[in-house]
Design a protein around this motif. Structure first.
Motif, PDB file in Angstrom:
ATOM      1  N   ALA A   1       0.837  -1.206   0.000  1.00  0.00           N
ATOM      2  CA  ALA A   1       0.000   0.000   0.000  1.00  0.00           C
ATOM      3  C   ALA A   1       0.869   1.252   0.000  1.00  0.00           C
ATOM      4  O   ALA A   1       0.403   2.342  -0.346  1.00  0.00           O
ATOM      5  CB  ALA A   1      -0.901  -0.005   1.232  1.00  0.00           C
ATOM      6  N   ALA A   2       2.118   1.114   0.422  1.00  0.00           N
ATOM      7  CA  ALA A   2       3.039   2.252   0.458  1.00  0.00           C
ATOM      8  C   ALA A   2       4.456   1.707   0.599  1.00  0.00           C
ATOM      9  O   ALA A   2       4.649   0.537   0.959  1.00  0.00           O
ATOM     10  CB  ALA A   2       2.721   3.168   1.645  1.00  0.00           C
ATOM     11  N   TYR A   3       5.431   2.572   0.273  1.00  0.00           N
ATOM     12  CA  TYR A   3       6.839   2.188   0.437  1.00  0.00           C
ATOM     13  C   TYR A   3       7.541   3.288   1.215  1.00  0.00           C
ATOM     14  O   TYR A   3       7.429   4.470   0.878  1.00  0.00           O
ATOM     15  CB  TYR A   3       7.489   1.975  -0.939  1.00  0.00           C
ATOM     16  N   VAL A   4       8.238   2.896   2.275  1.00  0.00           N
ATOM     17  CA  VAL A   4       8.952   3.853   3.123  1.00  0.00           C
ATOM     18  C   VAL A   4      10.441   3.486   3.150  1.00  0.00           C
ATOM     19  O   VAL A   4      10.860   2.635   3.933  1.00  0.00           O
ATOM     20  CB  VAL A   4       8.390   3.853   4.570  1.00  0.00           C
ATOM     21  N   PRO A   5      11.260   4.090   2.257  1.00  0.00           N
ATOM     22  CA  PRO A   5      12.699   3.831   2.329  1.00  0.00           C
ATOM     23  C   PRO A   5      13.300   4.677   3.451  1.00  0.00           C
ATOM     24  O   PRO A   5      12.984   5.867   3.567  1.00  0.00           O
ATOM     25  CB  PRO A   5      13.211   4.292   0.963  1.00  0.00           C
ATOM     26  N   LEU A   6      14.116   4.047   4.262  1.00  0.00           N
ATOM     27  CA  LEU A   6      14.689   4.734   5.416  1.00  0.00           C
ATOM     28  C   LEU A   6      16.210   4.672   5.292  1.00  0.00           C
ATOM     29  O   LEU A   6      16.789   3.586   5.192  1.00  0.00           O
ATOM     30  CB  LEU A   6      14.232   3.911   6.616  1.00  0.00           C
ATOM     31  N   ASP A   7      16.856   5.829   5.222  1.00  0.00           N
ATOM     32  CA  ASP A   7      18.319   5.834   5.060  1.00  0.00           C
ATOM     33  C   ASP A   7      18.890   7.105   5.654  1.00  0.00           C
ATOM     34  O   ASP A   7      18.209   8.132   5.723  1.00  0.00           O
ATOM     35  CB  ASP A   7      18.697   5.742   3.573  1.00  0.00           C
ATOM     36  N   ILE A   8      20.139   7.025   6.054  1.00  0.00           N
ATOM     37  CA  ILE A   8      20.775   8.193   6.672  1.00  0.00           C
ATOM     38  C   ILE A   8      21.307   9.162   5.620  1.00  0.00           C
ATOM     39  O   ILE A   8      21.484  10.346   5.892  1.00  0.00           O
ATOM     40  CB  ILE A   8      21.877   7.745   7.655  1.00  0.00           C
ATOM     41  N   ALA A   9      21.534   8.650   4.396  1.00  0.00           N
ATOM     42  CA  ALA A   9      22.075   9.498   3.321  1.00  0.00           C
ATOM     43  C   ALA A   9      20.917  10.135   2.551  1.00  0.00           C
ATOM     44  O   ALA A   9      20.378   9.553   1.619  1.00  0.00           O
ATOM     45  CB  ALA A   9      22.954   8.675   2.392  1.00  0.00           C
ATOM     46  N   GLY A  10      20.508  11.347   2.956  1.00  0.00           N
ATOM     47  CA  GLY A  10      19.302  11.999   2.454  1.00  0.00           C
ATOM     48  C   GLY A  10      19.241  12.178   0.947  1.00  0.00           C
ATOM     49  O   GLY A  10      18.242  11.830   0.327  1.00  0.00           O
TER      50      GLY A  10
ATOM     51  N   LEU B   1       2.269   3.875  -6.529  1.00  0.00           N
ATOM     52  CA  LEU B   1       2.630   3.507  -5.150  1.00  0.00           C
ATOM     53  C   LEU B   1       3.051   4.767  -4.372  1.00  0.00           C
ATOM     54  O   LEU B   1       4.009   5.438  -4.750  1.00  0.00           O
ATOM     55  CB  LEU B   1       3.795   2.505  -5.188  1.00  0.00           C
ATOM     56  N   PRO B   2       2.350   5.087  -3.271  1.00  0.00           N
ATOM     57  CA  PRO B   2       2.813   6.222  -2.453  1.00  0.00           C
ATOM     58  C   PRO B   2       4.166   5.898  -1.812  1.00  0.00           C
ATOM     59  O   PRO B   2       4.340   4.819  -1.242  1.00  0.00           O
ATOM     60  CB  PRO B   2       1.736   6.355  -1.369  1.00  0.00           C
ATOM     61  N   ILE B   3       5.125   6.826  -1.956  1.00  0.00           N
ATOM     62  CA  ILE B   3       6.479   6.610  -1.417  1.00  0.00           C
ATOM     63  C   ILE B   3       6.784   7.736  -0.429  1.00  0.00           C
ATOM     64  O   ILE B   3       6.635   8.916  -0.761  1.00  0.00           O
ATOM     65  CB  ILE B   3       7.525   6.581  -2.553  1.00  0.00           C
TER      66      ILE B   3
END
Ligand code: AVI
Length: 324
Positions: A106-115, A132-134
């Protein structure tokens, strides 16, 4: 042993990375010299790691991609549609589209320290999955993180591929897996799931070759750390006197990377003097390998129940699905 974790960049007035300097100075002052593996990943190091994933001897990336490609239907059945996929340390992963294409998220949330890197990767994926909402989140995945409001009520699937968990000692790995569970907990309703890559214990020759390839790409990755120290910390470490070493440590079930002094050396780092005898090493990375039991135990100790496990055809690498 090398400590790990991802730190927020912390610059002092000279533009020198304070955390880097203190980790290096502390690490070199120990009897067994050790530098936390996270410092391997400056721009050149990140590029060298990408190159490693292409070398013949380094099987993990190919094996995990094979599983993701071949078992999409099974992931879909085991995970079901409608979850928010939260990828920890997403980087520029080529594996992500394979998972997103399989599970109808339903959604994708990429999480990373390098903005910057994160937003660029999110844009590229947006082109591939226009509906796809990101929601990219710039954060240190080693800590519990608040996810965007928009995904608060969705059930979550955490995705942590690559066997990056293996670069942590068990205590740090458990801290991370626990904080992932807290990050993924929905406000109400369905329990979160986690799909995690774990590289497997296997023939020592295969393991050591994967971390000491004939073309010397992994050696360059290791040497790059010394180049970085010399450049950023006004250091004089004689790189020519150090040899890349990858060796299996059976007691800890891990491949260790070291840099071994080929002759007695002395050098300075940030005004401090160090010496190494011939044969002394600087320990630069751990890559733990798992059995079915040790992988399950690590997850269980962190509050996750393993529910399914997939291997590549050659049985080299595993992807484990767990539920909170
Ligand atoms: C990122 N990580 C999972 C790699 C590994 O296999 O432990 C890093 C690496 N170090 C040397 N080669 C690859």
């Amino acid at each position: 042993a090398a400590r790990e974790g991802i730190a927020l960049v912390d610059l002092d007035d000279d533009g020198v990375n304070r955390a880097f300097r203190s980790d290096v100075l502390q690490g070199l002052a120990q009897d067994q010299k050790a530098i936390p593996a996270r410092w391997l990943y400056d721009d050149a190091g990140s590029q060298l790691f990408e190159d490693i994933t292409q070398v013949e001897e380094y099987y993990p990336t190919r094996a995990e991609t094979e599983i993701l490609t071949a078992r999409g239907g099974e992931f879909a059945a085991a995970i079901g549609p409608g979850r928010a996929v939260v990828e920890f340390g997403s980087g520029s992963s080529v594996k992500t589209p394979l998972l997103l294409g399989a599970v109808e998220p339903a959604a994708y949330v990429p999480l990373d320290i390098a903005g910057d890197f994160l937003r660029e990767a999110a844009r590229a994926l947006g082109g591939q999955f226009p509906n796809l909402p990101i929601y990219p989140v710039e954060a240190d995945f080693m800590r519990e993180t608040s996810l965007p409001e928009e995904v608060a009520s969705l059930p979550k699937l955490g995705f942590f591929p690559g066997s990056t968990i293996g670069n942590m000692v068990p205590r740090t790995a458990i801290d991370l897996l626990r904080s992932m569970r807290l990050t993924l907990q929905a406000d109400h309703g369905v329990q979160p799931m986690l799909l995690i890559g774990m590289d497997l214990v296997k023939d020592v020759a295969v393991l050591e070759a994967a971390y000491d390839d004939a073309a010397g790409v992994t050696a360059e990755f290791n040497y790059n750390l010394i180049r970085r120290i010399n450049r950023e910390l006004e250091a004089t470490i004689p790189l020519d006197a150090l040899r890349h070493l990858a060796r299996w440590n059976n007691d800890y079930a891990r491949v260790e990377m070291h840099l071994e002094a080929q002759e007695p050396i002395t050098f300075e780092v940030a005004g401090k003097r160090f010496e190494m005898a011939k044969g002394d090493t600087i320990h630069t990375e751990n890559s733990h390998k798992f059995t079915e039991r040790s992988g399950n135990l690590l997850l269980q100790a962190s509050g996750w129940s393993p529910i399914r496990r997939w291997l590549d055809e050659a049985g080299q690498f595993s992807l484990i699905l767990a539920e909170a």
